[in-house]
Enzyme design. Structure first.
Site, PDB file in Angstrom:
ATOM      1  N   ASP A  46      45.120  38.530  43.436  1.00 31.97           N
ATOM      2  CA  ASP A  46      46.373  39.027  42.886  1.00 31.97           C
ATOM      3  C   ASP A  46      47.539  38.723  43.846  1.00 31.97           C
ATOM      4  O   ASP A  46      47.410  38.899  45.066  1.00 31.97           O
ATOM      5  CB  ASP A  46      46.242  40.553  42.688  1.00 31.97           C
ATOM      6  CG  ASP A  46      47.468  41.184  42.054  1.00 31.97           C
ATOM      7  OD1 ASP A  46      47.636  41.033  40.833  1.00 31.97           O
ATOM      8  OD2 ASP A  46      48.261  41.817  42.782  1.00 31.97           O
ATOM      9  N   GLU A  77      30.646  31.627  52.724  1.00 31.85           N
ATOM     10  CA  GLU A  77      29.383  32.163  53.260  1.00 31.85           C
ATOM     11  C   GLU A  77      28.365  32.325  52.138  1.00 31.85           C
ATOM     12  O   GLU A  77      27.189  32.553  52.387  1.00 31.85           O
ATOM     13  CB  GLU A  77      29.622  33.537  53.924  1.00 31.85           C
ATOM     14  CG  GLU A  77      30.456  33.488  55.199  1.00 31.85           C
ATOM     15  CD  GLU A  77      30.935  34.889  55.631  1.00 31.85           C
ATOM     16  OE1 GLU A  77      30.454  35.910  55.087  1.00 31.85           O
ATOM     17  OE2 GLU A  77      31.817  34.939  56.521  1.00 31.85           O
TER      18      GLU A  77
HETATM   19  C1  NOJ Z   1      50.019  40.701  39.193  1.00 33.06           C
HETATM   20  C2  NOJ Z   1      49.266  41.442  38.150  1.00 33.06           C
HETATM   21  O1  NOJ Z   1      48.812  40.530  37.185  1.00 33.06           O
HETATM   22  C3  NOJ Z   1      50.214  42.486  37.586  1.00 33.06           C
HETATM   23  O2  NOJ Z   1      49.690  43.101  36.444  1.00 33.06           O
HETATM   24  C4  NOJ Z   1      50.519  43.483  38.667  1.00 33.06           C
HETATM   25  O3  NOJ Z   1      51.482  44.400  38.215  1.00 33.06           O
HETATM   26  C5  NOJ Z   1      51.036  42.794  39.930  1.00 33.06           C
HETATM   27  N1  NOJ Z   1      50.336  41.598  40.270  1.00 33.06           N
HETATM   28  C6  NOJ Z   1      50.940  43.721  41.112  1.00 33.06           C
HETATM   29  O4  NOJ Z   1      49.591  43.904  41.468  1.00 33.06           O
END
Ligand code: NOJ
Length: 527
Positions: free
Chosen positions: A203, A244
C-alpha cells in the site's frame, strides 16, 4: 522454455472483503462469506486473489488503519478462517495476496499508543514527531492525501508535538528512517509468507520515503512528502525478505502519474514484480492515449520488467460509470475486459467489474468514507433482490452500503444464466487466456489500424493473434498498412449478440472487419 510465473499468467482478482459476501448476516462481508463463494473466482480462472486488509482495525479507513499487523479483525473472522481460506484457495490453484500497509498504522496500534505516551519513550521515534512552526502551526506545508482532511499533521495535546499522517489523523505515518521500524515491518512480511501467503500488495509505496529534512513542498520543483530516492533501497530490502521464500510476488501501489517513475520501481530484477500503473487508470477514453501509455511502458521498461494493467480498484469510480459518457459505459466496460485480457501483462480485476457494475448511489445519510469512495465499494449483488431480499444475496442483514440500483439484472445469478452478459464474456475471455500461452506470455506489437481504433498483435509459437478495440462512438473499419492481410477467425467479440456457440466463427479478411461502437475483438490470423 521456463514456465510462465503464476503472477504473469492470468488475472489477479481484487476482493474488497467488506463488500464481497457476508457469511454471518451482520451486513459486512467476511472470510467465511468469501470462502463460500470461491467457485466464482474459479469460474473467472483467477490466478490469484488479492484481499484488501482484513487485520484488526478501528476502520477509520476501512482496514487501511491497521492496529495489529499479524491477526484478523473479528468483523472478518479469525486467523483460523484466514488459514482455511489460504488452504481452500491453494486447493483450487488460486494464490493469495494480502494487503500490507507499511507506511502507517492505526493510532490504536500499541506502537503508536506507546509512541504518543511521552517524548522520551523508546518508541517515540517509531513515528514522525516534530515541534510546530514558529507561528504555532504545523511543522511544514504537507497535506493529507484526502482533501477533506487538510494538513498532514495533528497536534498531540499530551506531549505538545505534532505527528505526521499522510492520510487520516487515525493513520500516523511510521518512521521508515528508523531501522527498528524497517526491521519490524520486515517481520510482518515474514509472518505472512511463513503462513503460506503467496504475495503482498504494498500500500502507498510512494510514501515510504520522504525528505528526511521534512522540507515544505512550496517553492520546490519536486515533492518532499513522497517519492524520495531512498524508496529504492527500502524496496530492495523488502524484496530480499520476499526472496527468502520461493515463488512469491510483490505488487506495489506506486501512485505516481509518471510512467518512468513507475518502471523505475520494477528495474533491476530486485524491486517489485508488478506495479499498479495509475497513469493507465487515469486515461480518458481515447485510443491514442491508451496506445501512448502501452508503448511508453514497453519503451521505458527493461525487457524483463513485466507490465500489469488495471482500470479499477476500491479507490476509483467504477469503469462502467467513469467511461459512461452518455450511455456508453456498459459497452466500454466489455471492451475493457478484452483489453485487459489480451494485453501483454498481468490484468487486475476489481470485484464487480466482471459484472460491469456502475457506481452505487449513496444517499448523504449513508456516506461513510472521508474521501467519497463509497459508490465503488457497494456490496456485490449475488442474487436478484426479488428472490433474495434487499441484501441481494450479499447479506441477510442490512448491507453496510447500499447495493447498486439495478441489482436485479446485474447480479451474478442472472448474468451467469445469460450467455450475452458481461459475466459470461469475462468468463470466456478468462478461459481463452488460460488456454493460450500466446496471450499469457507472447510478444506484443501495437499496430496502426485507423483512427479511433487500438489494435495490437500477440505472437508466440507460430501463432498470431490480433486484438482491436473501437474507441469511437460510430462503427469503424479496421484499416491501415500495418494490418496483416489474409483470412482471420474471430475468436471472440464483445458485441453481446456475438456468440460462439450459436454461429460458426466469422471468417473474413482483417481489413474487411467493421467494429461496432465500443466493440472489441480478438482474432486468430493465419500462421
Ligand atoms: C491506498 C488504499 O488503496 C486506500 O484505500 C487507502 O485509503 C490508502 N492507500 C491509505 O492506506
Amino acid at each position: 522454455m521456463a514456465m510462465t510465473p503464476w503472477w504473469q499468467r492470468g488475472a489477479i482478482y481484487q476482493v474488497y472483503p467488506r463488500s464481497f459476501a457476508d457469511g454471518n448476516g451482520d451486513g459486512v462481508g467476511d472470510l467465511p462469506g468469501l470462502r463460500a463463494h470461491l467457485d466464482h473466482l474459479s469460474e473467472l480462472h483467477a490466478e490469484a486473489v488479492w484481499l484488501s486488509p482484513v487485520f484488526p482495525s478501528p476502520m477509520a479507513d476501512f482496514g487501511y488503519d491497521v492496529a495489529d499487523y499479524c491477526d484478523v479483525d473479528p468483523l472478518f473472522g479469525t486467523l483460523a478462517d484466514l488459514d482455511q481460506l489460504i488452504a481452500d484457495c491453494h486447493g483450487r490453484g488460486i494464490r493469495v495476496v494480502l494487503d500490507w500497509v507499511p507506511n502507517h498504522s492505526s493510532d490504536q496500534h500499541p506502537w503508536f499508543v506507546e509512541s504518543r505516551s511521552g517524548r522520551e519513550h523508546p518508541r517515540r521515534d517509531w513515528y514522525v514527531w516534530r515541534d510546530g512552526a514558529a507561528d504555532g502551526g504545523p511543522p511544514n506545508d504537507w497535506r493529507s492525501e484526502f482533501g477533506a482532511v487538510g494538513p498532514a499533521w495533528n497536534f498531540d495535546e499530551g506531549t505538545a508535538q505534532w505527528y505526521l499522517h499522510s492520510y487520516t489523523p487515525q493513520q500516523p505515518d511510521l518512521n521508515w528512517e528508523n531501522p527498528a521500524v524497517e526491521a519490524a515491518m520486515h517481520d510482518v512480511v515474514r509472518f505472512w509468507l511463513d503462513r503460506g501467503v503467496d504475495g503482498l500488495r504494498i500500500d502507498a509505496l510512494q510514501r515510504l520515503a520522504k525528505d528526511p529534512l521534512l522540507r515544505s513542498n512550496a517553492g520546490s520543483t519536486r515533492r518532499h512528502d513522497q517519492d524520495w530516492p531512498t524508496v529504492h533501497e527500502r524496496l530492495r530490502a523488502i524484496r530480499r525478505v520476499v526472496d527468502e521464500y520461493p515463488d512469491r510476488m510483490i505488487v506495489g501501489e506506486v501512485y505516481l502519474l509518471d510512467v518512468q517513475r513507475v518502471v523505475d520501481h520494477l528495474s533491476g530484477g530486485d524491486q517489485l514484480h508488478l506495479a499498479h500503473n495509475f497513469v493507465f487508470l487515469h486515461l480518458p477514453w481515447d485510443a491514442g492515449a491508451f496506445r501512448t501509455v502501452i508503448e511508453d511502458f514497453q519503451r521505458l521498461a527493461e525487457p524483463d520488467a513485466w507490465p500489469a494493467w488495471f482500470l479499477g480498484n476500491h479507490d476509483h469510480s467504477r469503469i462502467a460509470t467513469r467511461y459512461d459518457d452518455g450511455g456508453h459505459g456498459p459497452a466500454r466496460a466489455r471492451a475493457v475486459a478484452l483489453l485487459l485480457t489480451a494485453l501483454r501483462g498481468t490484468p487486475f480485476l476489481y470485484q464487480g467489474d466482471e459484472l460491469g457494475l456502475p457506481d452505487a448511489v449513496v444517499p448523504p445519510d449513508r456516506v461513510v468514507d472521508v474521501d467519497g469512495r463509497d459508490p465503488e465499494r457497494a456490496p456485490l449483488p449475488w442474487r436478484p433482490p426479488s428472490v433474495a431480499g434487499p441484501g441481494a444475496g450479499f447479506s441477510t442483514g442490512e448491507p453496510w452500503l447500499p447495493v447498486v440500483e439495478d441489482a436485479e439484472q446485474l447480479c451474478v445469478q442472472r448474468q451467469a444464466a445469460d450467455p450475452r452478459s458481461m459475466l459470461s464474456l469475462v468468463r470466456r475471455l478468462a478461459a481463452l487466456r488460460a488456454a493460450s500461452p500466446t496471450l499469457q506470455s507472447g510478444g506484443q506489437q501495437v499496430l496502426d489500424a485507423g483512427p479511433g481504433v487500438l489494435a495490437w498483435l500477440r505472437t508466440g509459437d507460430g501463432e498470431r493473434l490480433l486484438a482491436a478495440v473501437n474507441f469511437a462512438v460510430e462503427p469503424r473499419r479496421l484499416t491501415g498498412d500495418a494490418l496483416p492481410g489474409g483470412e482471420c477467425t474471430v475468436l471472440l467479440s464483445t458485441d453481446p449478440e456475438w456468440a460462439p456457440s450459436s454461429v460458426a466463427p466469422r471468417r473474413s479478411a482483417v481489413r474487411d472487419l467493421t467494429l461496432q461502437p465500443s466493440e472489441a475483438v480478438l482474432l486468430r490470423l493465419p500462421a
